[in-house]
Design a protein around this motif. Structure first.
Motif, PDB file in Angstrom:
ATOM      1  N   SER A  62      21.434  30.465  -4.596  1.00  0.00           N
ATOM      2  CA  SER A  62      21.019  30.723  -5.983  1.00  0.00           C
ATOM      3  C   SER A  62      22.358  30.642  -6.920  1.00  0.00           C
ATOM      4  CB  SER A  62      20.387  32.107  -6.287  1.00  0.00           C
ATOM      5  OG  SER A  62      19.930  32.356  -7.518  1.00  0.00           O
ATOM      6  N   ARG A  63      22.082  30.347  -7.957  1.00  0.00           N
ATOM      7  CA  ARG A  63      23.223  30.193  -9.125  1.00  0.00           C
ATOM      8  C   ARG A  63      23.082  30.825 -10.355  1.00  0.00           C
ATOM      9  NH1 ARG A  63      22.912  24.794 -10.758  1.00  0.00           N
ATOM     10  NH2 ARG A  63      20.903  24.606  -9.541  1.00  0.00           N
ATOM     11  N   ARG A  64      23.647  31.482 -11.061  1.00  0.00           N
ATOM     12  CA  ARG A  64      23.626  32.136 -12.387  1.00  0.00           C
ATOM     13  C   ARG A  64      24.572  31.625 -13.135  1.00  0.00           C
ATOM     14  NH1 ARG A  64      22.663  38.565 -13.853  1.00  0.00           N
ATOM     15  NH2 ARG A  64      21.747  38.044 -16.058  1.00  0.00           N
ATOM     16  N   PRO A  65      24.775  30.550 -13.621  1.00  0.00           N
ATOM     17  CA  PRO A  65      25.772  29.942 -14.636  1.00  0.00           C
ATOM     18  C   PRO A  65      26.200  31.059 -15.901  1.00  0.00           C
ATOM     19  CG  PRO A  65      23.857  28.637 -15.090  1.00  0.00           C
ATOM     20  CD  PRO A  65      23.435  29.747 -13.913  1.00  0.00           C
ATOM     21  N   ASN A  66      25.312  31.740 -16.296  1.00  0.00           N
ATOM     22  CA  ASN A  66      25.512  32.502 -17.581  1.00  0.00           C
ATOM     23  C   ASN A  66      24.274  33.659 -17.539  1.00  0.00           C
ATOM     24  OD1 ASN A  66      23.014  31.605 -18.785  1.00  0.00           O
ATOM     25  ND2 ASN A  66      24.312  29.601 -19.253  1.00  0.00           N
ATOM     26  N   THR A  67      24.254  34.590 -18.629  1.00  0.00           N
ATOM     27  CA  THR A  67      23.459  36.009 -18.545  1.00  0.00           C
ATOM     28  C   THR A  67      21.964  35.422 -18.335  1.00  0.00           C
ATOM     29  OG1 THR A  67      25.111  36.976 -19.593  1.00  0.00           O
ATOM     30  CG2 THR A  67      22.882  37.881 -19.544  1.00  0.00           C
ATOM     31  N   SER A  68      21.868  34.195 -19.170  1.00  0.00           N
ATOM     32  CA  SER A  68      20.310  33.943 -19.350  1.00  0.00           C
ATOM     33  C   SER A  68      19.746  33.070 -18.424  1.00  0.00           C
ATOM     34  CB  SER A  68      20.364  33.021 -20.846  1.00  0.00           C
ATOM     35  OG  SER A  68      20.839  33.719 -21.875  1.00  0.00           O
ATOM     36  N   PHE A  69      20.681  32.333 -17.565  1.00  0.00           N
ATOM     37  CA  PHE A  69      19.737  31.265 -16.438  1.00  0.00           C
ATOM     38  C   PHE A  69      20.209  31.857 -15.251  1.00  0.00           C
ATOM     39  CE2 PHE A  69      18.015  27.946 -18.950  1.00  0.00           C
ATOM     40  CZ  PHE A  69      18.462  28.048 -20.373  1.00  0.00           C
ATOM     41  N   CYS A  70      19.195  31.740 -14.309  1.00  0.00           N
ATOM     42  CA  CYS A  70      19.224  31.828 -12.941  1.00  0.00           C
ATOM     43  C   CYS A  70      18.523  30.654 -12.259  1.00  0.00           C
ATOM     44  CB  CYS A  70      19.055  33.044 -12.314  1.00  0.00           C
ATOM     45  SG  CYS A  70      19.529  33.643 -11.009  1.00  0.00           S
ATOM     46  N   PHE A  71      18.930  30.153 -11.319  1.00  0.00           N
ATOM     47  CA  PHE A  71      18.451  28.928 -10.446  1.00  0.00           C
ATOM     48  C   PHE A  71      18.298  29.443  -8.876  1.00  0.00           C
ATOM     49  CE2 PHE A  71      18.670  26.175 -13.874  1.00  0.00           C
ATOM     50  CZ  PHE A  71      19.959  26.192 -14.740  1.00  0.00           C
ATOM     51  N   LEU A  72      17.303  28.924  -8.481  1.00  0.00           N
ATOM     52  CA  LEU A  72      16.751  28.762  -7.119  1.00  0.00           C
ATOM     53  C   LEU A  72      17.000  27.649  -6.574  1.00  0.00           C
ATOM     54  CD1 LEU A  72      15.991  30.364  -4.593  1.00  0.00           C
ATOM     55  CD2 LEU A  72      13.403  30.148  -5.383  1.00  0.00           C
ATOM     56  N   ASP A  73      17.867  27.372  -5.530  1.00  0.00           N
ATOM     57  CA  ASP A  73      17.997  26.016  -4.962  1.00  0.00           C
ATOM     58  C   ASP A  73      17.369  26.239  -3.476  1.00  0.00           C
ATOM     59  OD1 ASP A  73      20.976  26.189  -6.255  1.00  0.00           O
ATOM     60  OD2 ASP A  73      19.444  24.728  -6.938  1.00  0.00           O
ATOM     61  N   ILE A  74      16.548  25.286  -3.009  1.00  0.00           N
ATOM     62  CA  ILE A  74      16.014  25.499  -1.656  1.00  0.00           C
ATOM     63  C   ILE A  74      16.751  24.001  -1.164  1.00  0.00           C
ATOM     64  CG2 ILE A  74      14.213  25.628  -0.041  1.00  0.00           C
ATOM     65  CD1 ILE A  74      12.460  26.566  -2.340  1.00  0.00           C
ATOM     66  N   ARG A  75      17.535  24.138  -0.247  1.00  0.00           N
ATOM     67  CA  ARG A  75      18.231  22.882   0.167  1.00  0.00           C
ATOM     68  C   ARG A  75      17.461  21.729   0.997  1.00  0.00           C
ATOM     69  NH1 ARG A  75      23.951  25.248   2.583  1.00  0.00           N
ATOM     70  NH2 ARG A  75      22.253  26.442   4.077  1.00  0.00           N
ATOM     71  N   SER A  76      16.558  22.456   1.878  1.00  0.00           N
ATOM     72  CA  SER A  76      15.935  21.329   2.820  1.00  0.00           C
ATOM     73  C   SER A  76      14.552  22.296   2.890  1.00  0.00           C
ATOM     74  CB  SER A  76      16.595  21.438   3.910  1.00  0.00           C
ATOM     75  OG  SER A  76      15.763  20.458   5.034  1.00  0.00           O
ATOM     76  N   PRO A  77      13.607  21.992   1.983  1.00  0.00           N
ATOM     77  CA  PRO A  77      12.289  22.832   2.104  1.00  0.00           C
ATOM     78  C   PRO A  77      11.342  22.429   3.079  1.00  0.00           C
ATOM     79  CG  PRO A  77      12.890  21.828  -0.162  1.00  0.00           C
ATOM     80  CD  PRO A  77      13.759  21.188   0.805  1.00  0.00           C
ATOM     81  N   GLY A  78      11.117  23.490   3.971  1.00  0.00           N
ATOM     82  CA  GLY A  78       9.940  23.370   4.876  1.00  0.00           C
ATOM     83  C   GLY A  78       8.793  23.555   4.498  1.00  0.00           C
ATOM     84  N   LEU A  79       7.603  23.226   5.163  1.00  0.00           N
ATOM     85  CA  LEU A  79       6.245  23.363   5.004  1.00  0.00           C
ATOM     86  C   LEU A  79       6.093  25.082   4.932  1.00  0.00           C
ATOM     87  CD1 LEU A  79       4.510  21.243   7.322  1.00  0.00           C
ATOM     88  CD2 LEU A  79       5.044  20.845   4.818  1.00  0.00           C
ATOM     89  N   GLY A  80       6.990  25.820   5.586  1.00  0.00           N
ATOM     90  CA  GLY A  80       6.802  27.288   5.377  1.00  0.00           C
ATOM     91  C   GLY A  80       7.296  27.830   4.258  1.00  0.00           C
ATOM     92  N   ASP A  81       8.062  27.108   3.189  1.00  0.00           N
ATOM     93  CA  ASP A  81       8.447  27.496   2.027  1.00  0.00           C
ATOM     94  C   ASP A  81       7.665  27.304   1.104  1.00  0.00           C
ATOM     95  OD1 ASP A  81      11.536  25.916   3.128  1.00  0.00           O
ATOM     96  OD2 ASP A  81      11.006  28.064   3.356  1.00  0.00           O
ATOM     97  N   ALA A  82       6.420  26.661   1.152  1.00  0.00           N
ATOM     98  CA  ALA A  82       5.442  26.516   0.093  1.00  0.00           C
ATOM     99  C   ALA A  82       4.895  28.010  -0.302  1.00  0.00           C
ATOM    100  CB  ALA A  82       4.263  25.833   0.654  1.00  0.00           C
ATOM    101  N   ALA A  83       5.101  28.270  -1.422  1.00  0.00           N
ATOM    102  CA  ALA A  83       4.974  29.846  -1.889  1.00  0.00           C
ATOM    103  C   ALA A  83       5.089  29.632  -3.595  1.00  0.00           C
ATOM    104  CB  ALA A  83       5.837  30.585  -1.434  1.00  0.00           C
ATOM    105  N   MET A  84       4.607  30.751  -4.170  1.00  0.00           N
ATOM    106  CA  MET A  84       4.991  31.326  -5.491  1.00  0.00           C
ATOM    107  C   MET A  84       6.201  31.839  -5.485  1.00  0.00           C
ATOM    108  SD  MET A  84       3.814  31.207  -8.774  1.00  0.00           S
ATOM    109  CE  MET A  84       1.865  31.535  -8.834  1.00  0.00           C
TER     110      MET A  84
END
Lengths: 109, 116
Positions: free
Chosen positions: B66-88
């Motif tokens: 995850s990254r949070r460059p400032n107060t307003s934004f936050c990112f979720l990075d999935i480096r190598s998604p697998g089938l088991g990462d399918a989700a909400m």
């Protein structure tokens, strides 16, 4: 670790009937408990928290430390109450939540 | 008056192809959370930021960053998604972390990730 149990996956009641959604927790300290609700096609949102001792949309939840329960109750269910309900105590401290498995409430007309 | 916004709402990626999910908030809250919710399961906390301090849950796979460059934004990075990462994936905010009183979490609508 904090654990929470919602034993019913689905609770189906008729409109006007009383509703009780069960929640049991394990916690060694003084718990702060929440109920979150997700209506169809809407985002997850706070319904009520026990510390406020409030009634929201006719729902109340009493913390029973002896039974380690925080059941959600409403005397007369309405169709618009149909939703997914999550009981959520915090983790060991602070505001990080552990969600129960959730109970789907279906209110039939 | 959307307060917690997630983009995109639906994301399709290929097995192993990095993907980034975005969350922004207009509440100026200190804490931002990422949850994973698989089908018919409860949301599960992956990690959170308190301001710039990152806190990973013990059982969150290394594949998730995850990254949070400032107060307003936050990112979720999935480096190598697998089938088991399918989700909400749900983003949430709260004003504070340690003061439970008067602190509720505000959730975004979620991003549904499909991995092909």
């Amino acid at each position: 670790a904090q654990r929470v149990t919602q034993p019913e996956k689905l609770l189906s009641v008729f409109k006007g009937a009383p509703v009780e959604l069960k929640c049991n927790y394990s916690y060694s300290g003084s718990p702060e408990l929440f109920w979150y609700v997700q209506y169809s096609r809407q985002r997850l949102q706070l319904l009520l928290r026990h510390i406020s001792r409030e009634s929201i949309k006719g729902f109340t939840a009493d913390l029973n430390k002896g039974e380690t329960s925080f059941h959600l109750k409403k005397p007369f269910a309405q169709e618009e109450d149909s939703a997914m309900y999550y009981c959520a105590p915090p983790m060991e401290y602070g505001n990080k939540l552990v969600f129960g498995a959730g109970t789907i409430l279906r209110v039939k007309s | 008056d959307a307060m917690v916004i997630q983009n995109p709402r639906y994301q399709v990626t290929q097995f192993g192809k990095p993907v980034t999910l975005s969350c922004s908030q207009t509440l100026n809250h200190n804490v931002m959370y990422w949850y994973q919710q698989k089908s018919s399961q409860a949301p599960k906390l992956l990690f959170h930021y308190y301001d710039k301090d990152f806190n990973n849950e013990a059982d969150t796979p290394d594949n998730f960053q995850s990254r949070r460059p400032n107060t307003s934004f936050c990112f979720l990075d999935i480096r190598s998604p697998g089938l088991g990462d399918a989700a909400m994936y749900l983003c949430a905010t709260s004003r504070d972390l340690l003061q439970v009183r008067d602190n509720e979490q505000f959730f975004g609508p979620g991003t549904r990730l499909t991995v092909l």
